[in-house]
Design an enzyme around this catalytic site. Sequence first.
Site, PDB file in Angstrom:
ATOM      1  N   THR A 151      40.896  40.735  37.126  1.00  0.00           N
ATOM      2  CA  THR A 151      41.819  40.918  38.249  1.00  0.00           C
ATOM      3  C   THR A 151      42.153  39.595  38.935  1.00  0.00           C
ATOM      4  O   THR A 151      41.338  38.659  38.915  1.00  0.00           O
ATOM      5  CB  THR A 151      41.174  41.881  39.276  1.00  0.00           C
ATOM      6  N   ASP A 152      43.314  39.554  39.584  1.00  0.00           N
ATOM      7  CA  ASP A 152      43.666  38.356  40.375  1.00  0.00           C
ATOM      8  C   ASP A 152      42.817  38.266  41.652  1.00  0.00           C
ATOM      9  O   ASP A 152      42.782  37.231  42.311  1.00  0.00           O
ATOM     10  CB  ASP A 152      45.169  38.353  40.723  1.00  0.00           C
ATOM     11  N   GLU A 153      42.107  39.368  41.994  1.00  0.00           N
ATOM     12  CA  GLU A 153      41.306  39.357  43.229  1.00  0.00           C
ATOM     13  C   GLU A 153      40.146  38.385  43.173  1.00  0.00           C
ATOM     14  O   GLU A 153      39.577  38.045  44.214  1.00  0.00           O
ATOM     15  CB  GLU A 153      40.756  40.763  43.526  1.00  0.00           C
ATOM     16  N   TYR A 178      33.761  44.516  45.003  1.00  0.00           N
ATOM     17  CA  TYR A 178      34.500  44.753  43.747  1.00  0.00           C
ATOM     18  C   TYR A 178      34.881  43.430  43.086  1.00  0.00           C
ATOM     19  O   TYR A 178      34.557  43.183  41.919  1.00  0.00           O
ATOM     20  CB  TYR A 178      35.758  45.588  44.014  1.00  0.00           C
ATOM     21  N   LYS A 182      33.618  41.584  39.544  1.00  0.00           N
ATOM     22  CA  LYS A 182      34.537  41.221  38.463  1.00  0.00           C
ATOM     23  C   LYS A 182      34.446  39.721  38.175  1.00  0.00           C
ATOM     24  O   LYS A 182      34.475  39.305  37.019  1.00  0.00           O
ATOM     25  CB  LYS A 182      35.980  41.592  38.821  1.00  0.00           C
TER      26      LYS A 182
END
Length: 365
Positions: A151-153, A178, A182
């Site tokens: 993810t870009d998060e 989260y 990741k």
Amino acid sequence: MKLLITGGAGFIGSNFIHYWLKNHPDDKIVNLDKLTYCGNLENLQSIEKNPNYKFVKGDICDLNLVGAILQENKIDTIVHFAAQSHVDQSILNIDKEGRESNETIQKLFEHSLPYDFVLNNTWGTHVLLEAAVKAWRGEEFRNKKFHHISTDEVFGALPLDDAGKFSESTKYDPRSPYSASKAASDHLVSAYYTTYGLPVTITNTSNNYGPYQYPEKLLPLAITNLLENKKVPIYGDGKYVRDWLYVEDHCRAIELVLEKAKIGETYLIGGLTEDVNNLELINRVLAIMGKSEEMLEYVKDRPGHDRRYAVDWTKAKNELDYKPLYDLDTYLEKTINWYKENESWWKRIKSGDYLKYYKKQYEKR
Ligand code: NAD
Ligand code: DAU
């Protein structure tokens, strides 16, 4: 190709399986999914009898199971989606005002505690990597691929009104349980490439939307609420920016990575080039659905809410020839039509346990 898809009963995984079998009908797919609250075999009903598709209910954390699947099915490609994927679920139990004991929460939502994110996302990825090395090392990883979906998060948050975007060289700065889980999984994947030569690739992608998305995420929640004539909860001032990626464009990007990417490389995949904040996004949905702004309800903000994500997907464009096929409005309309036409799919989800989640998440906001 003989693919192991992890998390294939979830939103992106099931879209990917449909996409792959349509475009590569002779390939074989094994789908390993433990069917958490987001995993839904209804997503795959139309292909469940396809002789090239097999479903295994099980956990990526089970090393023996994963090893047996790899061996028995002569898997040469792993596409790893399985994860706990909802930010709100990852912080649910730490919101001070809504705090309940672990025991109570655990009974309600078996898979919603932060440690479950670390277990499934980080530990689960580690187990898969181990299993892949064990199964493939003897053949010196010839014609093997391990593709990790991230993810870009993991890059943290960008300021508003800033031209900056995330790129492959942005420093990791995850800010929720989260995204931290990741980020850890991405580092493990890279480490297995460096240490063992496992042929890995990674994609960090932005907010996906489209068919079969569990209605806890903003767009399916908004669309289905509006179809039920309920309001759309907007966190804080609504001026949070995300990059919106239609799920089929994401599936095509993964295909391009498997076909063309250099081993060991990371690619950022996004769907937009201009910022669109949550209010602008939901206003577009309201316009398409013929509803007014009265259907918006401002609610308490998410703790630690990341202000802005923006993705520079130039590397994927230049090296893989990736680009989204259509624009945001076209895809929003397509998505809204899918939820209109598949009412029984989301109505079944939006009863039972989902109602308990909705109450807990939104009632006191
Ligand atoms: P989802 O929650 O809809 O589906 C996840 C699937 O993984 C579910 O079917 C679940 O049962 C399965 N699963 C979870 N833990 C498992 C385990 N231990 N063993 C086997 N199966 C397990 O998620 P999604 O939105 O489809 O996301 C898929 C992947 O893409 C995730 O890795 C997520 O981090 C990543 N991602 C998602 C988005 C997005 O916008 N949805 C954006 C970027 C990256
Ligand atoms: O950026 C990629 C990430 O996108 C993925 O890694 C995650 O798996 C995926 O869940 C998604 O995370 P977000 O937190 O950005 O998505 P979500 O749909 O939960 O929220 C999108 C934006 O909308 C965010 O700014 C929070 C806001 N929001 C969300 C909900 C559910 C609201 O304003 N109201 C809501 O009810």
